[in-house]
Design a protein around this motif. Structure first.
Motif, PDB file in Angstrom:
ATOM      1  N   ARG A 239      -2.692  16.581  -5.338  1.00  0.00           N
ATOM      2  CA  ARG A 239      -3.397  17.167  -6.470  1.00  0.00           C
ATOM      3  C   ARG A 239      -2.494  17.094  -7.694  1.00  0.00           C
ATOM      4  N   TYR A 240      -3.059  16.721  -8.845  1.00  0.00           N
ATOM      5  CA  TYR A 240      -2.330  16.876 -10.109  1.00  0.00           C
ATOM      6  C   TYR A 240      -2.993  18.024 -10.849  1.00  0.00           C
ATOM      7  N   ASP A 241      -2.290  19.120 -11.040  1.00  0.00           N
ATOM      8  CA  ASP A 241      -2.889  20.322 -11.610  1.00  0.00           C
ATOM      9  C   ASP A 241      -4.178  20.631 -10.867  1.00  0.00           C
ATOM     10  N   ASP A 242      -5.337  20.506 -11.527  1.00  0.00           N
ATOM     11  CA  ASP A 242      -6.560  20.796 -10.771  1.00  0.00           C
ATOM     12  C   ASP A 242      -7.340  19.516 -10.464  1.00  0.00           C
ATOM     13  N   LEU A 243      -6.672  18.376 -10.573  1.00  0.00           N
ATOM     14  CA  LEU A 243      -7.337  17.110 -10.271  1.00  0.00           C
ATOM     15  C   LEU A 243      -6.999  16.676  -8.841  1.00  0.00           C
ATOM     16  N   ASP A 244      -8.013  16.690  -7.968  1.00  0.00           N
ATOM     17  CA  ASP A 244      -7.794  16.224  -6.596  1.00  0.00           C
ATOM     18  C   ASP A 244      -7.718  14.708  -6.605  1.00  0.00           C
ATOM     19  N   VAL A 245      -6.618  14.173  -6.116  1.00  0.00           N
ATOM     20  CA  VAL A 245      -6.468  12.717  -6.154  1.00  0.00           C
ATOM     21  C   VAL A 245      -6.636  12.117  -4.756  1.00  0.00           C
ATOM     22  N   LEU A 246      -5.993  12.716  -3.765  1.00  0.00           N
ATOM     23  CA  LEU A 246      -6.128  12.214  -2.394  1.00  0.00           C
ATOM     24  C   LEU A 246      -6.519  13.378  -1.494  1.00  0.00           C
TER      25      LEU A 246
ATOM     26  N   GLY B 263      -9.692   0.127  -2.946  1.00  0.00           N
ATOM     27  CA  GLY B 263     -10.481   1.277  -3.335  1.00  0.00           C
ATOM     28  C   GLY B 263     -10.776   1.193  -4.812  1.00  0.00           C
ATOM     29  N   PRO B 264     -11.800   1.924  -5.275  1.00  0.00           N
ATOM     30  CA  PRO B 264     -12.173   1.823  -6.682  1.00  0.00           C
ATOM     31  C   PRO B 264     -11.056   2.314  -7.597  1.00  0.00           C
ATOM     32  N   SER B 265     -11.095   1.868  -8.833  1.00  0.00           N
ATOM     33  CA  SER B 265     -10.076   2.224  -9.808  1.00  0.00           C
ATOM     34  C   SER B 265      -9.971   3.751  -9.941  1.00  0.00           C
ATOM     35  N   GLY B 266      -8.755   4.237  -9.949  1.00  0.00           N
ATOM     36  CA  GLY B 266      -8.532   5.666 -10.143  1.00  0.00           C
ATOM     37  C   GLY B 266      -8.675   6.498  -8.884  1.00  0.00           C
ATOM     38  N   CYS B 267      -8.791   5.863  -7.707  1.00  0.00           N
ATOM     39  CA  CYS B 267      -9.020   6.642  -6.492  1.00  0.00           C
ATOM     40  C   CYS B 267      -7.719   7.152  -5.896  1.00  0.00           C
ATOM     41  N   GLY B 268      -6.594   6.776  -6.481  1.00  0.00           N
ATOM     42  CA  GLY B 268      -5.339   7.342  -6.003  1.00  0.00           C
ATOM     43  C   GLY B 268      -4.484   6.382  -5.201  1.00  0.00           C
ATOM     44  N   LYS B 269      -4.726   5.063  -5.312  1.00  0.00           N
ATOM     45  CA  LYS B 269      -3.945   4.097  -4.531  1.00  0.00           C
ATOM     46  C   LYS B 269      -2.493   4.093  -4.962  1.00  0.00           C
ATOM     47  N   SER B 270      -2.268   4.028  -6.270  1.00  0.00           N
ATOM     48  CA  SER B 270      -0.877   4.002  -6.744  1.00  0.00           C
ATOM     49  C   SER B 270      -0.185   5.305  -6.406  1.00  0.00           C
ATOM     50  N   THR B 271      -0.920   6.399  -6.505  1.00  0.00           N
ATOM     51  CA  THR B 271      -0.348   7.691  -6.146  1.00  0.00           C
ATOM     52  C   THR B 271       0.072   7.687  -4.686  1.00  0.00           C
ATOM     53  N   LEU B 272      -0.785   7.170  -3.832  1.00  0.00           N
ATOM     54  CA  LEU B 272      -0.467   7.115  -2.402  1.00  0.00           C
ATOM     55  C   LEU B 272       0.821   6.334  -2.173  1.00  0.00           C
ATOM     56  N   LEU B 273       0.957   5.224  -2.898  1.00  0.00           N
ATOM     57  CA  LEU B 273       2.144   4.398  -2.693  1.00  0.00           C
ATOM     58  C   LEU B 273       3.410   5.105  -3.190  1.00  0.00           C
ATOM     59  N   ARG B 274       3.280   5.825  -4.322  1.00  0.00           N
ATOM     60  CA  ARG B 274       4.443   6.578  -4.815  1.00  0.00           C
ATOM     61  C   ARG B 274       4.844   7.654  -3.816  1.00  0.00           C
ATOM     62  N   LEU B 275       3.842   8.261  -3.187  1.00  0.00           N
ATOM     63  CA  LEU B 275       4.145   9.276  -2.179  1.00  0.00           C
ATOM     64  C   LEU B 275       4.827   8.638  -0.980  1.00  0.00           C
TER      65      LEU B 275
ATOM     66  N   ASP C  69       2.440  -2.517  -5.031  1.00  0.00           N
ATOM     67  CA  ASP C  69       1.309  -2.029  -5.814  1.00  0.00           C
ATOM     68  C   ASP C  69       0.759  -3.160  -6.673  1.00  0.00           C
ATOM     69  N   GLU C  70      -0.329  -3.734  -6.239  1.00  0.00           N
ATOM     70  CA  GLU C  70      -0.959  -4.844  -6.951  1.00  0.00           C
ATOM     71  C   GLU C  70       0.068  -5.856  -7.436  1.00  0.00           C
ATOM     72  N   PRO C  71       0.862  -6.412  -6.528  1.00  0.00           N
ATOM     73  CA  PRO C  71       1.971  -7.253  -6.973  1.00  0.00           C
ATOM     74  C   PRO C  71       1.511  -8.555  -7.637  1.00  0.00           C
TER      75      PRO C  71
ATOM     76  N   THR D 192      -4.235  -3.350  -3.521  1.00  0.00           N
ATOM     77  CA  THR D 192      -4.836  -4.392  -4.348  1.00  0.00           C
ATOM     78  C   THR D 192      -6.239  -4.027  -4.791  1.00  0.00           C
ATOM     79  N   HIS D 193      -6.630  -4.634  -5.886  1.00  0.00           N
ATOM     80  CA  HIS D 193      -8.011  -4.543  -6.354  1.00  0.00           C
ATOM     81  C   HIS D 193      -8.821  -5.682  -5.774  1.00  0.00           C
ATOM     82  N   ASN D 194      -8.073  -6.700  -5.351  1.00  0.00           N
ATOM     83  CA  ASN D 194      -8.677  -7.983  -5.102  1.00  0.00           C
ATOM     84  C   ASN D 194      -8.975  -8.117  -3.610  1.00  0.00           C
TER      85      ASN D 194
ATOM     86  N   ARG E  31     -14.045   6.775  -3.606  1.00  0.00           N
ATOM     87  CA  ARG E  31     -13.701   7.133  -4.988  1.00  0.00           C
ATOM     88  C   ARG E  31     -12.938   8.451  -4.979  1.00  0.00           C
ATOM     89  N   ARG E  32     -12.353   8.779  -6.130  1.00  0.00           N
ATOM     90  CA  ARG E  32     -11.536   9.980  -6.210  1.00  0.00           C
ATOM     91  C   ARG E  32     -12.335  11.234  -5.882  1.00  0.00           C
ATOM     92  N   PRO E  33     -11.831  12.179  -5.149  1.00  0.00           N
ATOM     93  CA  PRO E  33     -10.548  12.160  -4.443  1.00  0.00           C
ATOM     94  C   PRO E  33     -10.556  11.190  -3.269  1.00  0.00           C
TER      95      PRO E  33
HETATM   96  N1  LIG Z   1       1.466  11.690 -13.007  1.00  0.00           N
HETATM   97  C1  LIG Z   1       0.155  12.008 -13.073  1.00  0.00           C
HETATM   98  N2  LIG Z   1      -0.244  13.176 -13.624  1.00  0.00           N
HETATM   99  C2  LIG Z   1      -1.552  13.498 -13.688  1.00  0.00           C
HETATM  100  N3  LIG Z   1      -2.547  12.716 -13.254  1.00  0.00           N
HETATM  101  C3  LIG Z   1      -2.217  11.538 -12.699  1.00  0.00           C
HETATM  102  C4  LIG Z   1      -0.862  11.121 -12.590  1.00  0.00           C
HETATM  103  N4  LIG Z   1      -0.828   9.899 -12.001  1.00  0.00           N
HETATM  104  C5  LIG Z   1      -2.115   9.575 -11.754  1.00  0.00           C
HETATM  105  N5  LIG Z   1      -2.950  10.560 -12.163  1.00  0.00           N
HETATM  106  C6  LIG Z   1      -4.407  10.555 -12.005  1.00  0.00           C
HETATM  107  O1  LIG Z   1      -4.677  10.413 -10.651  1.00  0.00           O
HETATM  108  C7  LIG Z   1      -5.782   9.557 -10.435  1.00  0.00           C
HETATM  109  C8  LIG Z   1      -5.388   8.446  -9.497  1.00  0.00           C
HETATM  110  O2  LIG Z   1      -4.453   7.607 -10.152  1.00  0.00           O
HETATM  111  P1  LIG Z   1      -3.853   6.300  -9.482  1.00  0.00           P
HETATM  112  O3  LIG Z   1      -3.001   5.638 -10.492  1.00  0.00           O
HETATM  113  O4  LIG Z   1      -3.236   6.655  -8.199  1.00  0.00           O
HETATM  114  O5  LIG Z   1      -5.165   5.450  -9.205  1.00  0.00           O
HETATM  115  P2  LIG Z   1      -5.296   3.971  -8.684  1.00  0.00           P
HETATM  116  O6  LIG Z   1      -6.186   4.004  -7.520  1.00  0.00           O
HETATM  117  O7  LIG Z   1      -3.969   3.357  -8.524  1.00  0.00           O
HETATM  118  O8  LIG Z   1      -6.044   3.315  -9.886  1.00  0.00           O
HETATM  119  P3  LIG Z   1      -6.007   1.783 -10.347  1.00  0.00           P
HETATM  120  O9  LIG Z   1      -6.845   1.069  -9.358  1.00  0.00           O
HETATM  121  O10 LIG Z   1      -6.646   1.825 -11.687  1.00  0.00           O
HETATM  122  O11 LIG Z   1      -4.601   1.356 -10.351  1.00  0.00           O
HETATM  123  C9  LIG Z   1      -6.218   9.065 -11.796  1.00  0.00           C
HETATM  124  O12 LIG Z   1      -7.340   9.802 -12.197  1.00  0.00           O
HETATM  125  C10 LIG Z   1      -5.044   9.372 -12.685  1.00  0.00           C
HETATM  126  O13 LIG Z   1      -5.497   9.707 -13.965  1.00  0.00           O
END
Ligand SMILES: Nc1ncnc2c1ncn2[C@@H]1O[C@H](COP(=O)(O)OP(=O)(O)OP(=O)(O)O)[C@@H](O)[C@H]1O
Ligand SMILES: [Mg+2]
Lengths: 288, 255
Positions: free
Chosen positions: B11-18, B35-47, B154-156, B187-189, B205-207
């Motif tokens: 969660r980022y503040d009150d935004l559920d990401v995964l 997964g669709p754009s913004g669904c949290g893939k990059s976040t998952l990888l950072r975790l 991450d989308e290399p 990947t998106h592809n 999609r997100r979350p």
């Molecule tokens: N550091 C952060 N602080 C707050 N919100 C964030 C942060 N990083 C990502 N988010 C939010 O979390 C959600 C998921 O982001 P993320 O970058 O993981 O998506 P993604 O699946 O990688 O998207 P894309 O396919 O566009 O790369 C987005 O709505 C984004 O705005």
């Protein structure tokens, strides 16, 4: 393999261009007009010396024919004589030595301190919270206004002069440095962390090199401010120094000496900025 | 070494990401996450790589990392993340310098990975002189230099044009054939996913929740761009993602 456009494969295997279709006789044809000229000024190397010479010639002629009063503006030849006197009497050395000593000490100390404080502000929350408002409040003060205060604090001698220059170069360096660090690409820092680089290594190998262009730019600004402050400080209670020389010449209405002094200042500025360009070319050679 | 994600919620503040993601990345396999754009893939990888801390749940390294691995979890970034003031070999030595290796050991590793990524002729070149595809190969070489246990990508290839992408995909396949590395590949592809993934995970999609896991049995080396079987899987993946993407699109527009 298929052949690229606009060529045909001949029986010999050699690609030949397809001949263009001839245009029918009675059809009007015109060349596409060129519209892309301009908006890209170039430096023409032969123009600057010409402009310089022309200006000097007009100036010299104006003085000779009495169009320009020697009191208002002496002829270039007189300025040259004044300059030669300055050199031959050994006074140029005295003045320059005094000025350069103040400038170098003040500028070097100010730049180093400014960079250090800028790095602290760029890296640590505590330093950022403590110093940034302070810097923001003090930076806009024209440092010349503080000169009288510095004279009270550090005396009328070298101390107040060096302090003014130090102060004047400190603040632009602080601002340029932390600005440069704030602008470091976070993805590069992430990369460093992801390879388990130590904090110190990330700062030394990623953050500081990234901020270097901004730091050098800050040095350029600090240097020009330093020269302004040098002259201002030397106009108050200095025996030697280019600023003192110019002030004295002005008091004596010796405009030929005055202009000779100003030319020395111009040279000084040019040399400092050339030195910084050299440093930029050396440290930022990966750029081009 | 496997990587195991257990009941991960972020969660980022009150935004559920995964939400409640449970997944294993088995040793020696490439797991693709789509997964669709913004669904949290990059976040998952950072975790996954420990660049961020999960709100709930945990991520475990299962088993010992290979002996001599300098950095078990190693990223390959979309934007390459090369230092422009270091040459190709300088960029690789950057990640080796902190490990008390001797000069010759560092040199040896650099020339080894440059040879493996066919970059030996470019050791002294600055990144700006390289094309996008070569820059990414440098980033791959840099990642290989630390003997990673798991590669996190991450989308290399998404910053590259499609021809270059095709070539680099071939590179990755032959690299995997030789080294059997473990990877989590975002990947998106969908075409990349079916060409490189032993397993494709579809996020909603997100979350982001796991919607589907598709295993692909065809060996990587036998997968070609125009295989009908892969085409069918790709279509199937696209059907799954289509509605998620459409809804996600509307969601983003609302936000
Ligand atoms: N550091 C952060 N602080 C707050 N919100 C964030 C942060 N990083 C990502 N988010 C939010 O979390 C959600 C998921 O982001 P993320 O970058 O993981 O998506 P993604 O699946 O990688 O998207 P894309 O396919 O566009 O790369 C987005 O709505 C984004 O705005
Ligand atoms: Mg992303």
């Amino acid at each position: 393999m298929h052949s690229p456009d606009r060529t045909v494969q001949t029986p010999t295997g050699v690609a030949e261009p397809i001949p263009l279709r001839p245009v029918a006789k009675d059809v009007e044809t015109r060349r596409v007009p060129f519209r892309g000229a301009g908006f890209s000024p170039k430096a023409l190397w032969y123009v600057p010396p010409l402009v310089f010479l022309l200006l000097l010639a007009v100036w010299e002629a104006g003085s000779r024919f009495g169009l320009i009063s020697p009191l208002v503006l002496p002829a270039p030849s007189e300025v040259l004589t004044a300059f030669r006197n300055l050199v031959e009497s050994g006074m140029l050395y005295n003045h320059l030595a005094a000025s350069l000593q103040r400038l170098v000490i003040g500028f070097v100390c100010g730049t180093i301190l400014g960079t250090v404080v800028g790095v602290l502000i760029g890296l640590y929350s505590l330093a950022r919270s403590a110093f940034r408002p302070l810097v923001a409040a003090i930076f806009p003060i024209p440092k010349i206004a503080l000169l009288p205060l510095f004279i009270i604090w550090f005396g009328i001698g070298e101390g107040s002069k060096v302090a003014t220059i130090l102060f004047g170069s400190f603040f632009p360096m602080v601002i340029a440095t932390y600005g440069g660090i704030d602008a470091v690409d976070r993805s590069l820092i992430r990369m460093g962390q992801s390879f388990n680089m130590s904090r110190a290594a990330i700062i030394r190998k990623i953050v500081l090199p990234s901020a270097l262009p901004a730091i050098l730019n800050g040095m350029r600004i600090a240097a020009s401010i330093s020269i302004i402050l040098l002259v201002a400080a030397e106009m108050i209670g200095a025996e030697y120094g280019i600023g003192a020389y110019v002030l004295l010449a002005g008091n004596l209405m010796a405009t030929d000496q005055l202009i000779a002094g100003v030319i020395v200042l111009s040279m000084l500025g040019l040399i400092v900025s050339w030195l910084i360009s050299l440093a930029e070319r050396h440290f930022l050679r990966w750029r081009n | 070494m496997d990587l195991e994600i257990r009941n991960l919620t972020h969660r980022y503040d009150d935004l559920d990401v995964l939400r409640d993601v449970t997944l294993t990345i088995p040793s020696g396999q490439i797991v693709c996450i789509v997964g669709p754009s913004g669904c949290g893939k990059s976040t998952l990888l950072r975790l996954l790589g420990g660049l961020e801390q999960p709100t709930q749940g945990e991520i475990l390294e299962v088993g010992a990392p290979p002996k001599g691995s300098l950095n078990p979890l190693t990223y390959i970034f979309q934007d390459f993340a090369l230092l422009p003031w270091r040459t190709v070999s300088g960029n690789i030595s950057l990640v080796l310098e902190g490990h008390q290796l001797g000069k010759s050991e560092i040199q040896g590793r650099i020339s080894d990975v440059l040879a493996r990524t066919r970059l030996s002729d470019f050791a002294g070149v600055y990144p700006r002189q390289l094309s996008g595809g070569m820059k990414q190969r440098v980033a791959i070489a840099r990642a290989l230099a630390v003997d990673p246990a798991v590669l996190l990508m991450d989308e290399p290839l998404s910053a590259l044009d499609s021809q270059t992408r095709e070539l680099l995909m071939d590179d990755l396949v032959s690299l995997w054939e030789r080294e059997r590395f473990t990877a989590c590949y975002i990947t998106h592809n969908l075409n990349e996913a079916v060409r490189l993934g032993h397993r494709v995970v579809v996020l909603s999609r997100r979350p982001g929740e796991i919607r589907e896991i598709v295993d692909i049995d065809t060996p990587l080396s036998e997968r070609s761009a125009d295989s009908a079987h892969l085409g069918r899987i790709q279509t199937q993946l696209w059907e799954m993602m289509r509605e998620e993407a459409l809804t996600a699109d509307r969601q983003l527009n609302d936000a």
